[in-house]
Write an enzyme that holds these catalytic residues in place. Structure first.
Site, PDB file in Angstrom:
ATOM      1  N   HIS A 286       0.926  -1.271  -0.068  1.00  0.00           N
ATOM      2  CA  HIS A 286      -0.246   0.106   0.125  1.00  0.00           C
ATOM      3  C   HIS A 286       0.873   1.140  -0.024  1.00  0.00           C
ATOM      4  O   HIS A 286       2.212   1.090   0.546  1.00  0.00           O
ATOM      5  CB  HIS A 286      -0.863  -0.254   1.335  1.00  0.00           C
ATOM      6  CG  HIS A 286      -2.032   0.859   1.313  1.00  0.00           C
ATOM      7  ND1 HIS A 286      -1.529   2.363   1.561  1.00  0.00           N
ATOM      8  CD2 HIS A 286      -3.197   1.083   1.180  1.00  0.00           C
ATOM      9  CE1 HIS A 286      -2.799   3.158   1.738  1.00  0.00           C
ATOM     10  NE2 HIS A 286      -3.815   2.135   1.381  1.00  0.00           N
TER      11      HIS A 286
ATOM     12  N   CYS B 120      -5.079   1.935  -4.131  1.00  0.00           N
ATOM     13  CA  CYS B 120      -3.855   2.629  -3.408  1.00  0.00           C
ATOM     14  C   CYS B 120      -2.557   1.831  -3.124  1.00  0.00           C
ATOM     15  O   CYS B 120      -1.731   1.550  -2.368  1.00  0.00           O
ATOM     16  CB  CYS B 120      -4.202   3.159  -1.773  1.00  0.00           C
ATOM     17  SG  CYS B 120      -5.439   3.992  -1.663  1.00  0.00           S
TER      18      CYS B 120
ATOM     19  N   ASP C  50       2.962  -4.710   8.234  1.00  0.00           N
ATOM     20  CA  ASP C  50       1.671  -4.220   8.045  1.00  0.00           C
ATOM     21  C   ASP C  50       0.531  -5.111   8.247  1.00  0.00           C
ATOM     22  O   ASP C  50       0.319  -5.791   7.005  1.00  0.00           O
ATOM     23  CB  ASP C  50       1.782  -3.119   6.834  1.00  0.00           C
ATOM     24  CG  ASP C  50      -0.029  -2.882   6.512  1.00  0.00           C
ATOM     25  OD1 ASP C  50      -0.793  -2.668   7.444  1.00  0.00           O
ATOM     26  OD2 ASP C  50       0.214  -1.921   5.676  1.00  0.00           O
TER      27      ASP C  50
ATOM     28  N   LYS D 292     -10.403  -1.103  10.341  1.00  0.00           N
ATOM     29  CA  LYS D 292     -10.320  -2.111   9.648  1.00  0.00           C
ATOM     30  C   LYS D 292     -10.942  -3.501  10.330  1.00  0.00           C
ATOM     31  O   LYS D 292     -11.149  -4.559   9.856  1.00  0.00           O
ATOM     32  CB  LYS D 292      -8.835  -2.570   9.174  1.00  0.00           C
ATOM     33  CG  LYS D 292      -8.175  -1.416   8.529  1.00  0.00           C
ATOM     34  CD  LYS D 292      -8.743  -1.272   7.056  1.00  0.00           C
ATOM     35  CE  LYS D 292      -7.651  -0.362   6.384  1.00  0.00           C
ATOM     36  NZ  LYS D 292      -7.863  -0.232   5.059  1.00  0.00           N
TER      37      LYS D 292
ATOM     38  N   GLN E  12      -4.892  -5.661   6.952  1.00  0.00           N
ATOM     39  CA  GLN E  12      -5.801  -6.479   6.083  1.00  0.00           C
ATOM     40  C   GLN E  12      -5.858  -7.832   6.743  1.00  0.00           C
ATOM     41  O   GLN E  12      -6.513  -8.929   6.416  1.00  0.00           O
ATOM     42  CB  GLN E  12      -5.391  -6.637   4.568  1.00  0.00           C
ATOM     43  CG  GLN E  12      -5.690  -5.439   3.799  1.00  0.00           C
ATOM     44  CD  GLN E  12      -6.979  -4.724   3.913  1.00  0.00           C
ATOM     45  OE1 GLN E  12      -7.734  -5.217   4.337  1.00  0.00           O
ATOM     46  NE2 GLN E  12      -6.696  -3.440   3.627  1.00  0.00           N
TER      47      GLN E  12
END
Length: 404
Positions: free
Chosen positions: A120, A361, A197, A223, A200
């Site tokens: 991202h 993104c 990260d 999220k 997700q």
């Protein structure tokens, strides 16, 4: 696995679904919020609004206790060693920027930072800026023909000059789960730090930061059914303890004189100013929601939705489902021949179906794959088989209109 009755009960907990004709398949962008999160935020402002870590009156003490309860529960959810390893930020973007700022002294000329082609923008730009400022090298792990990270190339990229590897747990564009544990193990052989990260992954995969042995793990509350404006940064104590303040101000000091300031210890040294107290309290309720339904059961149910979607969409002539045979979680990207993703997204929107279209993104991977964009579906606990069938039928009805 959740029963049909259980899913109906779950959906009733989300006020947005009281409206008719809303099918929400854009959960990778942000999830909807249950009543318990919304009510917790409202209750805070209506009943015990006060600043934290400052006032000794009962409102201040209650607010502080609620905030620190959230920190403790997040620590347990991630299996962190201590509560001091949990830092509140405004989101994943700020968490990554905080780490980039605080490790900048470690980066020297000709050192290496490694990211992947899948990242991202928020996990690309800070490292571009840092590399440029330090005259370091930003190296990129490419993807193979199956859409997975090319580990063979990764092992060639990493050297003793590599100071940081920053990789997504689940990539935002196609939903592929990266083999982060193996990457972390390899990185530590070269004494490189590893930032994951988890944006997700956080509400779909069980996270155990001690088992992963990552140095940093970051994600955003919105999220995972929580409010916007809240991020969580996990970092090993031995690293965070060396971090200088990212921002300065109230709440992160022990003593201030006109000549010098003595900063607080962790976690407060990295949390300057009044935090998003209501958001942190809401995050705790979102966490409770996930724990209550079991992240493993959520993952199993979402996998069922994903597999059914792949099966039913495969009937469409000219469809290209990207990396459907890879290790996916809750995200599916596709295109249909001769139909622009934006046009299909607009048609679906007219049917009350929210999907993401475009480059998500993640322009570098789209450019690498020579794609103008994709249609991205991303699932959550409240989605249903019936919604997928409505989605499919809406596409079928619109094909004659869209194909040119």
């Amino acid at each position: 696995m959740f029963s049909y009755k259980e899913i109906k009960t779950i959906r009733k907990q989300f006020p947005i679904f009281k409206k008719k004709n809303i099918i929400y398949f854009d959960n990778a962008a942000t999830t909807q919020k249950p009543f318990k999160v919304i009510n917790a935020i409202t209750k805070y402002y209506c009943n015990f609004n006060s600043n934290v870590n400052r006032s000794f009156h009962f409102l201040g003490q209650f607010s502080t206790n609620c905030l620190e309860l959230s920190r403790n529960n997040i620590k347990s959810f991630l299996n962190a060693k201590s509560r001091e390893e949990i830092i509140f930020t405004s989101g994943t973007t700020e968490s990554i920027n905080l780490i980039a700022f605080c490790i900048s002294k470690l980066i020297k000329k000709n050192n290496n930072i490694i990211i992947s082609h899948y990242e991202h923008h928020s996990n690309i730009i800070p490292w571009q800026v840092l590399s440029k400022n330090k005259k370091a090298n930003l190296k990129v792990i490419p993807v193979n023909s199956e859409g997975e990270l090319n580990i063979r190339i990764f092992k060639k990229l990493i050297t003793k000059k590599t100071k940081l590897i920053s990789i997504s747990h689940v990539n935002n564009t196609f939903g592929i789960i990266n083999p982060i544990k193996n990457l972390i193990k390899t990185a530590h052989k070269y004494n490189s730090l590893v930032l994951i990260d988890g944006s997700q992954a956080i509400s779909h995969i069980t996270i155990d930061v001690q088992n992963l042995d990552c140095d940093f793990y970051v994600f955003s509350s919105h999220k995972m059914y929580g409010p916007t404006g809240i991020g969580i940064l996990y970092g090993k104590n031995k690293h965070l303890d060396k971090f200088p303040p990212f921002k300065t101000g109230g709440g992160m000091i022990e003593k201030v004189t006109l000549k010098k300031t003595i900063f607080s210890g962790l976690p407060f040294r990295l949390e300057a100013g009044t935090p998003n107290i209501a958001g942190i309290i809401g995050t705790n309720k979102a966490l409770n929601f996930i724990v209550n339904y079991s992240i493993r059961k959520i993952n199993t149910y979402e996998t069922k939705l994903l597999k059914y979607t792949i099966k039913i969409l495969s009937n469409i002539k000219g469809i290209k489902i990207y990396y459907k045979n890879s290790n996916l979680t809750k995200i599916l990207s596709f295109n249909i021949k001769n139909i622009h993703s934006f046009d299909l997204g607009k048609l679906l929107n007219n049917h009350g179906i929210a999907v993401r279209t475009g480059k998500h993104c993640a322009q570098p991977i789209m450019d690498y794959l020579k794609l103008n964009g994709t249609i991205r579906l991303s699932f959550a606990i409240y989605n249903t088989i019936e919604e997928i069938e409505i989605f499919y039928n809406s596409i079928i009805k619109g094909l004659d209109f869209l194909i040119y």
